[in-house]
Design an enzyme around this catalytic site. Structure first.
Site, PDB file in Angstrom:
ATOM      1  N   HIS A  53      -3.193 -11.074   8.786  1.00  0.00           N
ATOM      2  CA  HIS A  53      -2.923 -12.499   9.619  1.00  0.00           C
ATOM      3  C   HIS A  53      -1.583 -12.938   8.770  1.00  0.00           C
ATOM      4  O   HIS A  53      -1.147 -12.428   8.007  1.00  0.00           O
ATOM      5  CB  HIS A  53      -3.776 -13.269   9.721  1.00  0.00           C
ATOM      6  N   HIS A  55      -0.820 -15.854   7.417  1.00  0.00           N
ATOM      7  CA  HIS A  55      -0.575 -17.000   6.400  1.00  0.00           C
ATOM      8  C   HIS A  55       0.071 -16.395   5.151  1.00  0.00           C
ATOM      9  O   HIS A  55       0.249 -15.148   4.725  1.00  0.00           O
ATOM     10  CB  HIS A  55      -1.847 -17.417   6.033  1.00  0.00           C
ATOM     11  N   ASP A  57      -0.205 -16.573   1.982  1.00  0.00           N
ATOM     12  CA  ASP A  57      -0.735 -15.982   1.111  1.00  0.00           C
ATOM     13  C   ASP A  57      -1.197 -14.673   0.993  1.00  0.00           C
ATOM     14  O   ASP A  57      -1.649 -13.791   0.339  1.00  0.00           O
ATOM     15  CB  ASP A  57      -1.709 -17.076   0.214  1.00  0.00           C
ATOM     16  N   HIS A  58      -0.886 -14.123   2.380  1.00  0.00           N
ATOM     17  CA  HIS A  58      -1.187 -12.817   2.749  1.00  0.00           C
ATOM     18  C   HIS A  58      -0.061 -12.047   3.038  1.00  0.00           C
ATOM     19  O   HIS A  58      -0.084 -10.648   3.056  1.00  0.00           O
ATOM     20  CB  HIS A  58      -2.187 -12.753   3.878  1.00  0.00           C
ATOM     21  N   HIS A 111      -9.796 -17.487  12.543  1.00  0.00           N
ATOM     22  CA  HIS A 111      -9.137 -18.096  11.721  1.00  0.00           C
ATOM     23  C   HIS A 111      -7.713 -18.513  11.898  1.00  0.00           C
ATOM     24  O   HIS A 111      -7.194 -19.277  11.863  1.00  0.00           O
ATOM     25  CB  HIS A 111      -9.234 -17.240  10.346  1.00  0.00           C
ATOM     26  N   ASP A 130      -9.327 -13.364   6.020  1.00  0.00           N
ATOM     27  CA  ASP A 130      -9.944 -14.518   5.931  1.00  0.00           C
ATOM     28  C   ASP A 130     -11.206 -14.771   7.001  1.00  0.00           C
ATOM     29  O   ASP A 130     -11.402 -16.078   7.397  1.00  0.00           O
ATOM     30  CB  ASP A 130      -8.848 -15.504   6.035  1.00  0.00           C
ATOM     31  N   HIS A 168     -10.452 -13.600  -0.931  1.00  0.00           N
ATOM     32  CA  HIS A 168     -10.694 -14.546  -1.774  1.00  0.00           C
ATOM     33  C   HIS A 168     -11.840 -14.858  -2.510  1.00  0.00           C
ATOM     34  O   HIS A 168     -12.952 -14.259  -1.863  1.00  0.00           O
ATOM     35  CB  HIS A 168     -10.543 -16.036  -0.782  1.00  0.00           C
TER      36      HIS A 168
END
Length: 257
Positions: A53, A55, A57-58, A111, A130, A168
């Site tokens: 996805h 975001h 941090d990905h 998410h 996530d 995570h």
């Protein structure tokens, strides 16, 4: 032989390296530096990037990785993530010929609206970003409770032995919440010290398994009588309708400390 290496990043992310000792594919590289360091340390050559996805941090490390390696970047078909060269959707297969590895693409919105996961029937590995966490699930930033319930049910239907590689290290905090929700769950009570021991030794609590999540994760158990009763007793919901119960459970988790 194929292996999966956990590459820690930021405060609590794991970037997953699938490798055979020579070649590697990385899942959700939010930061390029630890990935490049791991590749160098293990003498691996990157052959693919897999994104679940959008975001940061990905996906944040993708541009820098593409400066070092000319590789395909797989990602959700409706996402406009910089660097994606191969958009994939439900029913598609990602084939990594260097490994002779096939990954089935699963659409798991909740998410985010266009979140996907990658499942290897051969290895029984699930890379779910996530959506599903060890002991929990992702916050609903874009999708609806109904979408997340359907997505989690899709993942729960995978073989019990499936290894769950989420993104995570939230396990201990998720399990504290799980115990508040279902204090009489004996398998959950046994899981907590086992996972705490891993963290005390500085090792990841991941991967989990689908079987373990079905036994201990409240978000896969939101229709259980004990959880429905707990939700009602704490004033979070006055109905046993499954979607409403899941929504109440997620809202409780959002404020749990």
């Amino acid at each position: 032989m194929l292996n999966v290496l956990a590459v820690p990043a930021f405060q609590d992310n794991y970037l997953w390296l699938i490798h055979d000792g020579t070649h590697a594919a990385v899942v959700d590289p939010g930061d390029s530096a630890p990935v490049l360091a791991a590749l160098a340390a293990h003498r691996l050559s990157l052959v693919a990037i897999l994104l679940t996805h959008h975001h940061a941090d990905h996906v944040g490390g993708v541009p820098e990785l593409l400066r070092h390696f000319e590789v395909p970047v797989f990602g959700p078909h409706n996402e406009s993530i910089a660097g994606i060269s191969r958009h994939v959707a439900e029913g598609d297969e990602v084939v990594l010929p260097e490994f002779s590895l096939r990954l089935d693409v699963l659409e798991v919105p909740g998410h985010t609206l266009d979140h996907i996961a990658y499942f290897s029937p051969q290895q029984q590995w699930l890379f779910c970003g996530d959506t599903l966490f060890a002991g929990g699930c992702g916050r609903l930033f874009e999708g609806s409770p109904a979408q997340m319930v359907a997505s989690l049910a899709k993942l729960a239907a995978l073989p019990d032995s499936t290894q769950v590689y989420c993104a995570h290290e939230y396990t201990l905090s998720n399990l504290r919440f799980a115990q508040a929700v279902e204090p009489g769950n004996a398998e959950l009570a046994a899981r907590v010290p086992a996972e705490q021991s891993k963290r005390d030794r500085g090792v990841p609590t991941l991967p989990s398994t689908i079987a373990l999540e079905k036994a201990t994760n409240p978000f896969l158990r939101h229709e259980k009588h004990a959880i429905l009763t707990r939700l009602a007793d704490n004033g979070f919901v006055d109905t046993r309708e499954p979607i409403a119960a899941f929504s109440a459970l997620r809202q409780w988790k959002n404020t749990f400390r």
